[in-house]
Scaffold this motif. Structure first.
Motif, PDB file in Angstrom:
ATOM      1  N   TYR A 181       0.823  -1.211   0.000  1.00  0.00           N
ATOM      2  CA  TYR A 181       0.000   0.000   0.000  1.00  0.00           C
ATOM      3  C   TYR A 181       0.861   1.267   0.000  1.00  0.00           C
ATOM      4  CZ  TYR A 181      -3.879  -3.129   0.520  1.00  0.00           C
ATOM      5  OH  TYR A 181      -4.792  -4.130   0.282  1.00  0.00           O
ATOM      6  N   SER A 182       2.064   1.148  -0.560  1.00  0.00           N
ATOM      7  CA  SER A 182       2.961   2.302  -0.783  1.00  0.00           C
ATOM      8  C   SER A 182       3.214   3.125   0.473  1.00  0.00           C
ATOM      9  CB  SER A 182       2.371   3.200  -1.886  1.00  0.00           C
ATOM     10  OG  SER A 182       2.199   2.483  -3.079  1.00  0.00           O
ATOM     11  N   ILE A 183       3.395   2.445   1.598  1.00  0.00           N
ATOM     12  CA  ILE A 183       3.712   3.134   2.853  1.00  0.00           C
ATOM     13  C   ILE A 183       5.227   3.246   2.968  1.00  0.00           C
ATOM     14  CG2 ILE A 183       3.560   3.034   5.368  1.00  0.00           C
ATOM     15  CD1 ILE A 183       0.968   1.424   5.021  1.00  0.00           C
ATOM     16  N   ASP A 184       5.747   4.453   3.034  1.00  0.00           N
ATOM     17  CA  ASP A 184       7.195   4.631   3.096  1.00  0.00           C
ATOM     18  C   ASP A 184       7.712   4.480   4.523  1.00  0.00           C
ATOM     19  OD1 ASP A 184       7.259   7.307   4.455  1.00  0.00           O
ATOM     20  OD2 ASP A 184       6.224   7.946   2.629  1.00  0.00           O
ATOM     21  N   PHE A 185       9.025   4.512   4.674  1.00  0.00           N
ATOM     22  CA  PHE A 185       9.700   4.280   5.955  1.00  0.00           C
ATOM     23  C   PHE A 185       9.209   5.251   7.037  1.00  0.00           C
ATOM     24  CE2 PHE A 185      12.965   4.126   9.113  1.00  0.00           C
ATOM     25  CZ  PHE A 185      13.602   2.895   8.988  1.00  0.00           C
ATOM     26  N   VAL A 186       9.161   6.531   6.710  1.00  0.00           N
ATOM     27  CA  VAL A 186       8.799   7.553   7.701  1.00  0.00           C
ATOM     28  C   VAL A 186       7.324   7.447   8.083  1.00  0.00           C
ATOM     29  CG1 VAL A 186       8.635  10.033   8.132  1.00  0.00           C
ATOM     30  CG2 VAL A 186      10.627   9.110   6.934  1.00  0.00           C
ATOM     31  N   SER A 187       6.449   7.285   7.097  1.00  0.00           N
ATOM     32  CA  SER A 187       5.014   7.167   7.377  1.00  0.00           C
ATOM     33  C   SER A 187       4.734   5.965   8.269  1.00  0.00           C
ATOM     34  CB  SER A 187       4.232   7.032   6.068  1.00  0.00           C
ATOM     35  OG  SER A 187       4.419   8.175   5.252  1.00  0.00           O
ATOM     36  N   TYR A 188       5.426   4.879   7.985  1.00  0.00           N
ATOM     37  CA  TYR A 188       5.275   3.667   8.805  1.00  0.00           C
ATOM     38  C   TYR A 188       5.693   3.946  10.251  1.00  0.00           C
ATOM     39  CZ  TYR A 188       6.094  -1.081  10.520  1.00  0.00           C
ATOM     40  OH  TYR A 188       6.072  -2.234  11.272  1.00  0.00           O
ATOM     41  N   PHE A 189       6.856   4.564  10.418  1.00  0.00           N
ATOM     42  CA  PHE A 189       7.387   4.828  11.755  1.00  0.00           C
ATOM     43  C   PHE A 189       6.485   5.765  12.550  1.00  0.00           C
ATOM     44  CE2 PHE A 189      10.116   7.449  14.560  1.00  0.00           C
ATOM     45  CZ  PHE A 189      10.551   6.446  15.427  1.00  0.00           C
ATOM     46  N   LYS A 190       5.924   6.768  11.892  1.00  0.00           N
ATOM     47  CA  LYS A 190       5.052   7.725  12.583  1.00  0.00           C
ATOM     48  C   LYS A 190       3.861   7.037  13.246  1.00  0.00           C
ATOM     49  CE  LYS A 190       5.980  11.908   9.835  1.00  0.00           C
ATOM     50  NZ  LYS A 190       5.415  12.851   8.826  1.00  0.00           N
ATOM     51  N   VAL A 191       3.358   6.007  12.613  1.00  0.00           N
ATOM     52  CA  VAL A 191       2.202   5.289  13.162  1.00  0.00           C
ATOM     53  C   VAL A 191       2.636   4.237  14.179  1.00  0.00           C
ATOM     54  CG1 VAL A 191       0.276   3.750  12.617  1.00  0.00           C
ATOM     55  CG2 VAL A 191       0.800   5.673  11.105  1.00  0.00           C
ATOM     56  N   MET A 192       3.722   3.516  13.891  1.00  0.00           N
ATOM     57  CA  MET A 192       4.039   2.319  14.658  1.00  0.00           C
ATOM     58  C   MET A 192       4.958   2.516  15.851  1.00  0.00           C
ATOM     59  SD  MET A 192       2.308  -0.251  13.628  1.00  0.00           S
ATOM     60  CE  MET A 192       3.205  -1.538  14.474  1.00  0.00           C
ATOM     61  N   TRP A 193       5.586   3.681  15.994  1.00  0.00           N
ATOM     62  CA  TRP A 193       6.554   3.815  17.086  1.00  0.00           C
ATOM     63  C   TRP A 193       5.888   3.732  18.458  1.00  0.00           C
ATOM     64  CZ3 TRP A 193       6.809   7.415  20.995  1.00  0.00           C
ATOM     65  CH2 TRP A 193       6.021   8.569  20.864  1.00  0.00           C
ATOM     66  N   LEU A 194       4.724   4.380  18.621  1.00  0.00           N
ATOM     67  CA  LEU A 194       4.074   4.387  19.932  1.00  0.00           C
ATOM     68  C   LEU A 194       3.440   3.032  20.272  1.00  0.00           C
ATOM     69  CD1 LEU A 194       3.448   6.026  22.431  1.00  0.00           C
ATOM     70  CD2 LEU A 194       1.357   6.856  21.322  1.00  0.00           C
ATOM     71  N   PRO A 195       2.685   2.383  19.355  1.00  0.00           N
ATOM     72  CA  PRO A 195       2.175   1.032  19.669  1.00  0.00           C
ATOM     73  C   PRO A 195       3.290   0.045  19.996  1.00  0.00           C
ATOM     74  CG  PRO A 195       1.022   1.914  17.767  1.00  0.00           C
ATOM     75  CD  PRO A 195       2.148   2.870  18.073  1.00  0.00           C
ATOM     76  N   THR A 245      20.104   2.442   6.173  1.00  0.00           N
ATOM     77  CA  THR A 245      18.945   2.796   6.998  1.00  0.00           C
ATOM     78  C   THR A 245      18.566   4.257   6.817  1.00  0.00           C
ATOM     79  OG1 THR A 245      19.598   1.131   8.642  1.00  0.00           O
ATOM     80  CG2 THR A 245      18.022   2.807   9.349  1.00  0.00           C
ATOM     81  N   VAL A 246      19.568   5.135   6.754  1.00  0.00           N
ATOM     82  CA  VAL A 246      19.305   6.573   6.550  1.00  0.00           C
ATOM     83  C   VAL A 246      18.606   6.793   5.207  1.00  0.00           C
ATOM     84  CG1 VAL A 246      20.383   8.826   6.150  1.00  0.00           C
ATOM     85  CG2 VAL A 246      21.183   7.368   8.021  1.00  0.00           C
ATOM     86  N   PHE A 247      19.098   6.147   4.161  1.00  0.00           N
ATOM     87  CA  PHE A 247      18.494   6.313   2.840  1.00  0.00           C
ATOM     88  C   PHE A 247      17.098   5.686   2.766  1.00  0.00           C
ATOM     89  CE2 PHE A 247      22.629   7.703   1.375  1.00  0.00           C
ATOM     90  CZ  PHE A 247      22.302   8.582   0.348  1.00  0.00           C
ATOM     91  N   LEU A 248      16.869   4.623   3.537  1.00  0.00           N
ATOM     92  CA  LEU A 248      15.519   4.062   3.601  1.00  0.00           C
ATOM     93  C   LEU A 248      14.556   5.076   4.221  1.00  0.00           C
ATOM     94  CD1 LEU A 248      16.199   0.373   4.750  1.00  0.00           C
ATOM     95  CD2 LEU A 248      15.325   1.094   2.528  1.00  0.00           C
ATOM     96  N   ILE A 249      15.053   5.795   5.221  1.00  0.00           N
ATOM     97  CA  ILE A 249      14.221   6.795   5.898  1.00  0.00           C
ATOM     98  C   ILE A 249      13.841   7.935   4.948  1.00  0.00           C
ATOM     99  CG2 ILE A 249      14.223   8.565   7.719  1.00  0.00           C
ATOM    100  CD1 ILE A 249      16.028   6.641   9.349  1.00  0.00           C
ATOM    101  N   ILE A 254      13.401  11.489  -1.746  1.00  0.00           N
ATOM    102  CA  ILE A 254      14.290  11.567  -2.910  1.00  0.00           C
ATOM    103  C   ILE A 254      13.781  10.696  -4.056  1.00  0.00           C
ATOM    104  CG2 ILE A 254      16.310  12.111  -1.510  1.00  0.00           C
ATOM    105  CD1 ILE A 254      17.165   9.213  -1.698  1.00  0.00           C
ATOM    106  N   GLU A 255      12.576  10.150  -3.876  1.00  0.00           N
ATOM    107  CA  GLU A 255      11.901   9.335  -4.894  1.00  0.00           C
ATOM    108  C   GLU A 255      12.773   8.171  -5.375  1.00  0.00           C
ATOM    109  OE1 GLU A 255      10.460  11.854  -7.998  1.00  0.00           O
ATOM    110  OE2 GLU A 255       9.009  12.863  -6.702  1.00  0.00           O
ATOM    111  N   LEU A 256      13.365   7.489  -4.408  1.00  0.00           N
ATOM    112  CA  LEU A 256      14.156   6.293  -4.699  1.00  0.00           C
ATOM    113  C   LEU A 256      13.499   5.119  -3.974  1.00  0.00           C
ATOM    114  CD1 LEU A 256      16.791   5.249  -6.055  1.00  0.00           C
ATOM    115  CD2 LEU A 256      17.925   5.619  -3.859  1.00  0.00           C
ATOM    116  N   PRO A 257      13.010   4.119  -4.707  1.00  0.00           N
ATOM    117  CA  PRO A 257      12.312   2.987  -4.071  1.00  0.00           C
ATOM    118  C   PRO A 257      13.197   2.287  -3.041  1.00  0.00           C
ATOM    119  CG  PRO A 257      12.045   2.919  -6.465  1.00  0.00           C
ATOM    120  CD  PRO A 257      13.064   3.989  -6.174  1.00  0.00           C
ATOM    121  N   MET A 258      12.575   1.809  -1.968  1.00  0.00           N
ATOM    122  CA  MET A 258      13.331   1.179  -0.886  1.00  0.00           C
ATOM    123  C   MET A 258      14.062  -0.071  -1.358  1.00  0.00           C
ATOM    124  SD  MET A 258      11.408   1.676   2.757  1.00  0.00           S
ATOM    125  CE  MET A 258       9.917   0.763   2.398  1.00  0.00           C
ATOM    126  N   TYR A 259      13.473  -0.808  -2.288  1.00  0.00           N
ATOM    127  CA  TYR A 259      14.142  -2.019  -2.754  1.00  0.00           C
ATOM    128  C   TYR A 259      15.442  -1.683  -3.480  1.00  0.00           C
ATOM    129  CZ  TYR A 259      12.914  -1.681  -7.763  1.00  0.00           C
ATOM    130  OH  TYR A 259      12.828  -1.303  -9.072  1.00  0.00           O
TER     131      TYR A 259
END
Length: 434
Positions: A181-195, A245-249, A254-259
């Motif tokens: 569902y095209s969730i990037d590293f930062v968007s994922y972390f924003k939701v999941m860090w507290l749970p 890890t920094v570039f994944l974040i 920078i519009e570079l796919p995580m893979y």
């Protein structure tokens, strides 16, 4: 539709049986599993009987969308090889030894230090890597110190499969569901860090109460030698992991796919290690072993399960399941159902199927369903060894080292820890999304 449902059910049932029987071949110190052959057989039956045409399968496989399994596999396997390389150099054993050397003669302090160590390492590598690398070390240490290994082993498994939720790279199921569902590293972390944080803290509290009496026993003082390590290669491996890890974040900015980030990082690691080996006139044995240890069996497994899901989609089965679940309270519906499904199917095929079921949702219901399914795929590993490949590997390691820990013990401790933790985590997720 009927033949698709029958084959999908037979494949899932066979995977459960295989998870219990664990057929494998061991060549020297490398073990080759064959659970993937079941999924591959099911996919081939669907394709050869034209229930799903080869054209439909190929189009789905190369589709330029977020559910592309090839890209997801590249991301996970690349990150895994980088982590395995550090393990081959003795980095994880070195960190664990350092923690033990700086621990006072109290089990409670050691227990806390180990939990924190596993939590941190899991976030930046993956739960499978931690299970494979630290489990033998924990068993070895506990035997030397003449203390029960059970509190530390249960804590290790629980921590590895809870803190793996923090970052998207912590578990292949995180990667699959978020990338679907095209969730990037930062968007994922924003939701999941507290749970993840609250779930992890609550988990540690439960573990402390559960093993309170056992942790009051004294530790026998025995020096544990620090493992040998190749410092230059360790620095290279760590540097590449941190830069990756920094570039994944920042990949979404920078519009570079995580893979691609992961694949390039692995390519750089291989190149630098080979050049270093030429300069130092030594064979790159650690790199060679790392490449051999990579979980390549996930490739036919995930692609075969993807073919089965395409078939289920084609005949509207996943749509019917989505309609049955509804779009209310999706955090709890998908959280608990994904945990249950992981223990019926294993969490990887569960994630593949749920990624399709979730496509019938929209808005906040979809967001809640995605993250709840991720939580269920991680914490679902607690309940039975079938829940995740990590559980199967963990039980195998315990058996190899003659640690008595039955299927029933796994379920008993898993239920006591896992059910309260997933409830707290899902409630936190519900509040975060709301």
């Amino acid at each position: 539709m009927l033949i698709t449902i029958i084959i999908a059910c037979l494949v899932c049932l066979s995977i459960v049986v295989t998870s219990i029987v664990k057929p494998s071949i061991k060549i020297k110190k490398y073990t080759f599993n064959f659970y993937w052959a079941i999924a591959l057989t099911g996919a081939m039956i669907l394709l050869c009987s034209n229930v799903l045409s080869f054209r439909e399968f190929f189009d789905g496989l190369i589709a330029k969308n977020s559910i592309n399994p090839i890209q997801i596999l590249i991301l996970f396997i690349s990150m895994t090889i980088i982590s395995i390389f550090l393990d081959e150099l003795g980095f994880f054993d070195h960190v664990a030894s350092w923690v033990i050397h700086h621990t006072k003669a109290k089990q409670s302090v050691l227990f806390l230090n180990f939990y924190l160590l596993i939590a941190i390492l899991t976030m930046f590598t993956s739960n499978d890597i931690i299970i494979l690398t630290l489990t033998p070390f924990i068993i070895f240490f506990c035997k030397s110190a003449k203390i029960s290994p059970i509190p530390y082993l249960v804590s290790e498994f629980a921590a590895a499969n809870t803190w793996s939720m923090m970052f998207v790279i912590g578990n292949p199921t995180n990667i699959y569901l978020s990338q679907s569902y095209s969730i990037d590293f930062v968007s994922y972390f924003k939701v999941m860090w507290l749970p993840t944080l609250l779930g992890g803290l609550f988990e540690f509290l439960i573990l402390g109460l559960l093993f309170y009496k056992s942790l009051r026993q004294p530790i026998a003082h025995e020096e544990i030698p620090l493992p040998k390590e190749d410092r230059p290669l360790t620095i290279i491996g760590l540097s590449i992991l941190l830069i990756c890890t920094v570039f994944l974040i920042i990949s979404s900015y920078i519009e570079l796919p995580m893979y691609l980030v992961a694949a390039i990082s692995l390519g750089v690691l291989i190149f630098v290690v080979l050049v270093s080996s030429l300069i130092r006139k030594r064979k790159p044995v650690e790199l060679g072993r790392s490449l051999l240890r990579a979980p390549y069996e996930l490739i036919p497994f995930v692609i075969s399960m993807f073919a089965i899901v395409l078939s289920l989609n084609k005949y509207g089965v996943t749509t019917k399941i989505c309609e049955f679940f509804g779009d209310k309270y999706t955090v709890f519906t998908y959280g608990y159902s994904s945990m249950l499904s992981a223990n019926l199917l294993n969490n990887i095929p569960m994630s593949v199927i749920f990624s399709s079921i979730l496509s019938g949702l929209n808005g906040s219901a979809l967001e809640g369903g995605i993250y709840a399914s991720i939580i269920g795929s991680n914490i679902g590993a607690f309940i039975t060894p079938i829940g995740a490949l990590a559980g199967i590997m963990w039980m195998s390691i315990l058996k190899q080292h003659e640690v008595k820990y039955s299927f029933l013990d796994f379920m008993k401790y898993g239920a006591v820890v896992g059910l309260p933790v997933i409830t707290v985590t899902l409630i936190t997720l519900y509040l975060v999304i709301a």
